[in-house]
Design a protein around this motif. Structure first.
Motif, PDB file in Angstrom:
ATOM      1  N   LEU A 178       0.952  -1.171   0.114  1.00 42.94           N
ATOM      2  CA  LEU A 178      -0.089  -0.077  -0.131  1.00 42.94           C
ATOM      3  C   LEU A 178       0.813   1.282  -0.050  1.00 42.94           C
ATOM      4  CD1 LEU A 178      -2.747  -1.026   2.551  1.00 42.94           C
ATOM      5  CD2 LEU A 178      -2.873  -1.238   0.107  1.00 42.94           C
ATOM      6  N   ARG A 216       1.852   2.228  -3.218  1.00 46.34           N
ATOM      7  CA  ARG A 216       0.730   2.815  -4.120  1.00 46.34           C
ATOM      8  C   ARG A 216       0.012   1.517  -5.091  1.00 46.34           C
ATOM      9  NH1 ARG A 216       4.802   5.394  -7.493  1.00 46.34           N
ATOM     10  NH2 ARG A 216       3.166   6.121  -8.852  1.00 46.34           N
ATOM     11  N   VAL A 260      -2.720   0.260  -4.957  1.00 53.92           N
ATOM     12  CA  VAL A 260      -4.136   0.042  -4.418  1.00 53.92           C
ATOM     13  C   VAL A 260      -5.060  -1.036  -4.725  1.00 53.92           C
ATOM     14  CG1 VAL A 260      -4.204   2.636  -4.529  1.00 53.92           C
ATOM     15  CG2 VAL A 260      -5.136   1.618  -6.348  1.00 53.92           C
ATOM     16  N   LEU A 293      -5.755  -3.110  -1.699  1.00 55.24           N
ATOM     17  CA  LEU A 293      -6.335  -2.713  -0.598  1.00 55.24           C
ATOM     18  C   LEU A 293      -7.348  -3.689   0.080  1.00 55.24           C
ATOM     19  CD1 LEU A 293      -7.296   0.962  -1.166  1.00 55.24           C
ATOM     20  CD2 LEU A 293      -6.534   0.018   1.007  1.00 55.24           C
ATOM     21  N   LEU A 337      -8.844   4.119  -7.537  1.00 56.74           N
ATOM     22  CA  LEU A 337      -8.755   4.188  -6.320  1.00 56.74           C
ATOM     23  C   LEU A 337     -10.092   4.083  -5.433  1.00 56.74           C
ATOM     24  CD1 LEU A 337      -7.153   4.805  -3.638  1.00 56.74           C
ATOM     25  CD2 LEU A 337      -7.649   7.368  -4.273  1.00 56.74           C
ATOM     26  N   SER A 369     -10.875   1.176  -2.905  1.00 58.11           N
ATOM     27  CA  SER A 369     -11.239   1.411  -1.505  1.00 58.11           C
ATOM     28  C   SER A 369     -12.551   1.118  -1.177  1.00 58.11           C
ATOM     29  CB  SER A 369     -10.805   2.971  -1.365  1.00 58.11           C
ATOM     30  OG  SER A 369      -9.682   3.311  -1.811  1.00 58.11           O
TER      31      SER A 369
END
Length: 701
Positions: free
Chosen positions: A212, A215, A217, A220, A271, A275
């Protein structure tokens, strides 16, 4: 797959270096001035057949240790003690007794005047165990889940490093991970106890946190899943995973901003998508603890927070924390040792260890500066090294002294620390060798064979320890360390004896024990076996903080009982009722000599040695004899199972009691390699008898 020197810079892709369905980053490359340039990535399906075979071999090497551990412990494995309590909770999943929290914690015992009970944070482990326990049986179900958790943690950790840094770092990670599995031992890979099972997921969580930070993502949701599982297992790992997640998210956000990712609409969409999925995963995994928090006063999260901020707790202090870090980073390394526990990390340190630990940290710092622009993802590992050192020292210093301080499962942070440090040092050494190599006419001819030899060598280095580990005679390879203090055939014999009397027993039935060790839990193991055979079983109210109230025996409703006497520990008194099973767990042991010896020692209230003789002994030997002299009569039986104690009694000047040395020799000569021997006697009691036998802590007042 291309070598590192063949990497090219690609145009920006969605969500940074993690773009694509399944990708491997060959190596990290510094962003060009102006930012926004990403990394060359390769899909797994683009690998050719030899590379697929190599990846499969390395994966097999990683899972070899847990698979061999399962093969070693599955025959004869008994779920007893705390794992048996976990099995009861797993069997409650899907009923109106579905657990909302994890295991009961002893945290409040370390706080003076604590008026609250703290549990470990979540029940996800129970939910994973539930289907396996029902389909495969209690013992095999719990072992299979443990192997799956450990194996997946190892594979994901190695794959994540391979994904970020490429083949060389991935191979290094496999070698280090196999060294870690060897050092911790086979038992840790099947032991279902929550404090133990948190170890490998914590290691994987820290690797994903680093991803993470870099970067990536797309990882996640996976990171949230591993971190959530880890945090729910044991309170001791919560500060580290929370701090690690914060570092990973904050570092990744800052790095993305500096690289210009936020200006890329495609990156922002990715993202948001990943997320949102991560939040959904987190809400699912934390739904039960959050529900408990809002429906109980105080909620468990509140109680855990109160414990964390409580004053007056005993702590080992910063000096102990510094020693822990020095032992982990200094030489000689703890890796590949056959005996490591928490006490080794608390021992005094030599100047060699201090100097070498300092040099390791200096090397990590130097590589970080060197790679800051050329290999930023490698350099980012140093951030996790710093986080692990800081949080490891925090948790290590706040650890209460006593029994738990010697448990290796309270120091899980040392393994991801070693992984990051050794991968960094390995990559640095490889780069140094490439820079200083002397050009010779024939050197170019050796480059390809040497590269081809790296993977087979890594396979051998990883596989050999895994293959020889189960045969090593050490505590971490014993069934007891794996959570099985007794062979399942004895529990089966006890259950068979009880089932023969099935028609005479009245339900509900309570199972109690006498004379077992505190953490053995033979009675709970018997209760689970009887329940699996359809018997309505209740357990002692001593477990009131560990199981659902439905499972606790009530004085007003219990109709009959089974009392399991573990003879060879304490006490030896027979309860009322009828003896229905009498099992010797070690048939070659001279029980007649042992019984006579115990009778001779129980004629006195304590063992007395000649004071003049004590004055002639070195301090260490004197302390040992004084400890024997402080034993209570009910502890004599266990003492007389110890070869060390028996030999000490023969060599010492014992004034009281008067005992026959020949009996001591007979006991010594027949003790097995594992000197823990005992008889199991099972008694059946009717309602008046069980009410008279059981104490208020067992059935209530």
């Amino acid at each position: 797959m291309p070598d590192v020197d063949e990497v090219t810079v690609a145009e920006p892709t969605e969500a940074g270096a993690g773009a694509g369905v399944e990708v491997i980053v060959v190596d990290d490359v510094a962003p060009a001035d102006g930012g926004g340039i990403r990394y060359e990535v390769h899909r797994l399906r683009d690998l050719d057949r030899p590379q697929r075979i190599i990846a499969a071999l390395l994966g097999l090497v990683l899972v070899l240790a847990p698979l061999l551990a399962f093969a070693r412990f599955a025959p004869g494995y008994t779920v007893a003690g705390d794992p048996a309590v976990m099995a009861l909770r797993a069997r409650d999943v899907g009923t109106d007794r579905t657990p909302l929290l994890g295991q009961s914690s002893t945290a409040s015992a370390y706080v003076k005047n604590a008026d609250y009970q703290v549990n470990h944070l979540g029940p996800v482990h129970y939910y994973l165990l539930a289907p396996a326990v029902r389909l495969l049986g209690t013992a095999h179900g719990m072992l299979v889940v443990s192997v799956l958790i450990v194996g997946s943690s190892l594979l994901v950790a190695a794959w994540a490093i391979f994904r970020q840094l490429g083949r060389r770092a991935g191979v290094l990670a496999v070698v280090v991970l196999t060294a870690i599995t060897f050092t911790i031992g086979a038992a840790s890979m099947v032991q279902p106890l929550n404090s133990v099972i948190a170890g490998y997921p914590l290691l994987c969580s820290m690797v994903l946190v680093w991803c993470l930070f870099c970067r990536d993502v797309r990882l996640l949701p996976v990171a949230v899943a591993f971190i959530s599982f880890t945090a729910q297992q044991h309170l001791s790992v919560v500060p580290l995973v929370v701090a690690g997640l914060g570092v990973g998210l904050a570092g990744g956000a800052v790095w993305s901003w500096r690289a210009g990712d936020w200006a890329d609409r495609g990156w922002r969409r990715g993202l948001v998508r990943w997320s949102a999925l991560a939040v959904a995963v987190g809400l699912v995994l934390w739904a039960a603890p959050l529900y408990q928090q809002f429906t109980h006063k105080p909620g468990n999260l509140t109680a855990a927070w109160r414990f964390a901020g409580a004053e007056g707790r005993e702590r080992m202090g910063m000096d102990a924390a510094v020693r822990q870090v020095v032992h982990v980073l200094g030489l000689p390394s703890i890796l590949y040792r056959t005996s490591v526990d928490g006490n080794d990390l608390l021992a005094s340190v030599s100047w060699v260890q201090v100097v070498t630990a300092g040099l390791v940290l200096l090397a990590v710092g130097g590589l970080t500066v060197l790679w800051r622009r050329s290999h930023p993802r490698r350099a980012a590992m140093a951030v996790l090294v710093a986080t692990l050192v800081a949080m490891g020292m925090l948790t290590g210093s706040s650890q209460p002294p006593g029994f738990s301080a010697g448990r290796l499962d309270f120091y899980h942070w040392i393994w991801p620390l070693l992984l990051f440090v050794l991968v960094m040092l390995g990559l640095g050494l490889a780069e140094l060798l490439e820079r200083v190599r002397v050009p010779l006419p024939w050197s170019s001819r050796l480059q390809r064979p040497l590269r081809l030899a790296v993977v087979p060598l890594a396979v051998v280095v990883g596989a050999v320890p895994a293959l020889i580990n189960p045969s090593l005679d050490r505590w971490s390879n014993t069934a007891e360390a794996a959570g099985s203090p007794i062979d399942d055939k004895y529990i089966d014999e006890l259950a068979d004896a009880a089932m023969i009397r099935h028609d005479e027993l009245q339900w509900p039935l309570v199972v109690l024990s006498r004379g077992q060790f505190l953490f053995d839990g033979f009675d709970t193991a018997l209760a689970i076996e009887l329940e699996s055979r359809g018997v309505e079983v209740k357990v002692s109210r001593i477990l009131d903080r560990n199981v659902d109230p439905f499972r606790l025996a009530e004085r007003d409703t219990v109709r009959s009982g089974l009392v399991l006497v573990v003879q060879g520990t304490t006490p030896r008194r027979a309860p009322p009722g009828e003896l229905i099973a009498n099992i010797d767990t070690e048939s070659g042991f001279d029980w007649d000599a042992y019984d006579e010896l115990v009778d001779q020692f129980e004629t006195v209230d304590r063992i007395r040695f000649d004071p003049k003789y004590l004055d002639t002994l070195p301090e260490g030997d004197k302390v040992m004899l004084l400890q024997l002299g402080s034993l209570k009569p009910e502890e004599f039986g266990e003492m007389l199972h110890s070869p060390e104690h028996l030999e000490t009694l023969l060599e010492s000047h014992v004034l009281e009691p008067k005992f026959d040395p020949d009996l001591v020799h007979r006991v010594l000569d027949t003790l097995p390699e594992n000197p823990r021997v005992f008889r199991l006697k099972l008694y059946v009691l009717n309602r008046p008898q069980i009410l008279a036998e059981a104490g208020p802590l067992e059935l209530g007042k």
